[in-house]
Scaffold this motif. Structure first.
Motif, short mmCIF file in Angstrom:
data_model
loop_
_atom_site.label_atom_id
_atom_site.label_comp_id
_atom_site.label_asym_id
_atom_site.label_seq_id
_atom_site.Cartn_x
_atom_site.Cartn_y
_atom_site.Cartn_z
N THR A 126 0.85 -1.16 0.09
CA THR A 126 0.05 0.05 0.14
C THR A 126 0.71 1.32 0.10
N VAL A 127 2.11 1.03 0.26
CA VAL A 127 3.03 2.45 0.39
C VAL A 127 3.22 3.18 -1.01
N GLY A 128 3.19 2.21 -2.00
CA GLY A 128 3.33 2.85 -3.38
C GLY A 128 4.95 2.99 -3.92
N ALA A 129 4.98 2.82 -5.23
CA ALA A 129 6.46 2.68 -5.64
C ALA A 129 7.42 3.91 -5.14
N LYS A 134 12.25 5.77 -2.22
CA LYS A 134 12.88 6.53 -1.12
C LYS A 134 13.54 5.54 -0.11
N ALA A 135 12.86 4.68 0.24
CA ALA A 135 13.32 3.80 1.37
C ALA A 135 14.68 3.27 0.77
N ALA A 136 14.74 2.69 -0.58
CA ALA A 136 16.05 1.84 -1.03
C ALA A 136 17.08 2.81 -0.88
N GLN A 137 16.68 4.17 -1.45
CA GLN A 137 17.77 5.26 -1.44
C GLN A 137 18.58 5.45 0.07
N ALA A 138 17.45 5.52 0.92
CA ALA A 138 17.99 5.90 2.37
C ALA A 138 18.56 4.89 2.99
N LEU A 139 18.55 3.32 2.55
CA LEU A 139 19.21 2.20 2.86
C LEU A 139 20.76 2.49 2.28
#
Length: 416
Positions: A126-129, A134-139
């Motif tokens: 449900t969070v969307g692409a 953004k999560a991948a970039q932050a990690l």
């Protein structure tokens, strides 16, 4: 691509011919970092090739049942390594492109890449692409500073950084799913004794695991100089200490009408001769040395049988350091009396200086308070213990440790 790879191979061959021992320290570290970076970049290329091989169905064309099986045979990899390679290649392909690019640039390593793709794949649909990107970039950004285990911990909270408006509900949903899955799968098993060992296996829910850590961690620290136990061995001994402490409380439910206790069965004459093996009520056999040690443990009650099998004694109270006698022993020694040991009284046993089965009395002048680890050490016979003229226990080291065998004392517990 093949021409470029052959060129890289030639350069690597040239580097391999150089001796690492001749490098100055700065160049040695720089070379190691360069090899590591090159390894990550080649890993990114290898995974891209594996993904292409898998997508084309090359394995089926070559008669293999799967890409992992084909890789195992073709590259002589282990089956587990081949499966992980195929899985990571597919996960990288499905993850945001920033992860693959970071691995290809050696900004992250393969272990970090695996953590990142695992974390973003676990995000709610449900969070969307955009949030996933953004999560991948932050990690990826965090990977510059944190190794995989810490990165995984950060990944569990990544939504709080990139999408705080949905993070709380998503985290609650994820925790509920984990708890629902963990509870029915909990179990602990003890195997039958074999080769003097029993295998302990199990799966704990998070609450129970937390309780176990809280109980074991304070007891897992090395006991001092000369403690060469591995971390696993220290956890084993800590678990034994916890069980002894629980048995001492007297708070466990009765078992067959009796308080829980460990019963060792041995023939009386075998015990006196220090020759006989003992039998636990579980059916496990114990060595004569272990039986002798347990015979003076304050929380182990022996069941001694005569030659014709009749019960001569089960846990004679006059043999145990209990009540006022134990309190006097605690007051005198303050804790484990072995030199340098800081174990408190509740983790200690009363040890007969002259063994009970040799006629030693259960009195203060024949006793020393000692923890389980050092109790076992004393029963190896290398160290000797005695009471000095002032009534304090002192320990005589083995000659190989101290040729003068100068008696040693524990000063940790002394209060005056």
């Amino acid at each position: 691509m093949l021409e470029a790879l052959r060129g890289i191979g030639g350069l690597v061959d040239e580097a391999v011919l150089r001796d690492a021992w001749a490098l100055p320290e700065g160049e040695l570290v720089a070379a190691l970092e360069a090899v590591h970076g090159l390894e990550q970049r080649l890993t990114a290329l290898r995974l891209a090739l594996v993904r292409e091989v898998d997508g084309r169905g090359v394995a089926t064309t070559h008669g293999a049942s799967s890409t992992a099986v084909w890789l195992r045979e073709r590259l002589r990899m282990s089956g587990s390594a081949a499966r992980r390679s195929v899985e990571l290649a597919a996960a990288l392909d499905a993850a945001p492109a920033v992860v693959g690019h970071a691995l290809a640039a050696a900004t992250i390593n393969a272990e970090q890449a695996r953590v990142i793709v695992d974390m973003v794949s676990d995000l709610p649909a449900t969070v969307g692409a955009e949030v996933v990107e953004k999560a991948a970039q932050a990690l990826v950004d965090h990977s510059v500073r944190f190794e995989p285990s810490i990165l995984r911990g950060l990944g569990r909270r990544i939504l709080h950084h990139v999408a705080p408006d949905v993070a709380e509900q998503a985290e609650a949903d994820a925790l509920r799913r984990e708890e629902e899955q963990a509870h029915p799968r909990r179990h602990v098993s003890l195997s039958s004794p074999r080769d003097g060992r029993v295998r302990l296996t199990g799966v704990l829910d998070l609450e129970t695991a937390g309780l176990l850590h809280a109980a074991l961690d304070p007891l897992c620290a090395p006991t001092g100089d000369g403690d060469d136990r591995s971390p696993g061995q220290r956890r084993h001994d800590a678990l034994a200490d916890v069980c002894r402490l629980v048995l001492r409380t007297g708070q466990l439910p009765a078992s067959g009408g009796d308080r829980p206790q460990l019963v060792v069965t041995i023939g009386y004459h075998a015990l006196v001769r220090e020759m006989g093996a003992g039998m636990l009520d579980t059916g496990a056999a114990l060595t004569p040395a272990t039986v002798r040690r347990l015979a003076c443990d304050a929380v182990i009650l022996p069941a001694v049988l005569g030659g014709n099998g009749q019960v001569l004694d089960v846990g004679r109270q006059r043999r145990l350091f209990t009540g006022p006698l134990r309190r006097a022993l605690v007051l005198r020694d303050g804790g484990c009396a072995f030199p340098g040991c800081d174990r408190p009284p509740r983790w200690c046993d009363g040890h007969h200086i002259t063994a009970w089965h040799d006629g030693g009395t259960t009195t203060l002048d024949n006793a020393v308070l000692i923890c389980g680890y050092h109790h076992r050490l004393i029963h190896t016979g290398q160290w000797q213990v005695r009471l000095a003229p002032d009534g304090r226990p002192e320990f005589i080291p083995p000659a190989w440790l101290d040729p003068t065998q100068l008696p040693r004392r524990n000063h940790y517990h002394r209060r005056n």
